[in-house]
Design an enzyme around this catalytic site. Sequence first.
Site, mmCIF file in Angstrom:
data_model
loop_
_atom_site.group_PDB
_atom_site.id
_atom_site.type_symbol
_atom_site.label_atom_id
_atom_site.label_comp_id
_atom_site.label_asym_id
_atom_site.label_seq_id
_atom_site.Cartn_x
_atom_site.Cartn_y
_atom_site.Cartn_z
ATOM 1 N N ARG A 52 7.590 -1.281 -7.281
ATOM 2 C CA ARG A 52 6.372 -0.912 -8.023
ATOM 3 C C ARG A 52 6.490 -1.250 -9.498
ATOM 4 O O ARG A 52 5.565 -1.822 -10.081
ATOM 5 C CB ARG A 52 6.047 0.573 -7.856
ATOM 6 C CG ARG A 52 5.525 0.912 -6.469
ATOM 7 C CD ARG A 52 5.256 2.393 -6.338
ATOM 8 N NE ARG A 52 6.497 3.128 -6.596
ATOM 9 C CZ ARG A 52 6.564 4.379 -7.021
ATOM 10 N NH1 ARG A 52 5.468 5.064 -7.237
ATOM 11 N NH2 ARG A 52 7.718 4.969 -7.205
ATOM 12 N N ASN A 96 3.306 3.580 -3.740
ATOM 13 C CA ASN A 96 3.961 3.727 -2.451
ATOM 14 C C ASN A 96 3.022 4.477 -1.527
ATOM 15 O O ASN A 96 2.231 5.313 -1.983
ATOM 16 C CB ASN A 96 5.260 4.523 -2.573
ATOM 17 C CG ASN A 96 6.393 3.718 -3.167
ATOM 18 O OD1 ASN A 96 6.365 2.494 -3.187
ATOM 19 N ND2 ASN A 96 7.398 4.415 -3.662
#
Length: 92
Positions: free
Chosen positions: A18, A36
């Site tokens: 990320r 996520n």
Amino acid sequence: MIRRRLVVTGRVQGVFFRDWTVEQARGLGLDGWVRNRADGLVEAVISGAPEMVAAMIERARQGSPASRVDDVSVSDDTSGEVLDGFEKRPTC
């Protein structure tokens, strides 16, 4: 400007994916977000110039150095959500 939703499968959680995505997207001047998912996948919405969106999709297919990307599913995003900058969101 175009807008795409990406769902990334593989070893993509707990491997800086990320943060890496945020860095890559900001560098390309894209708007959107990455997060996520509880099912172990990573989801992102990216918006920007077509060539920059295409570049980000290709980078997502390569993944961060520690990740292993098995697949990137790409679809149009029609949510209408206003995107300003690129951010990392909490797990959903």
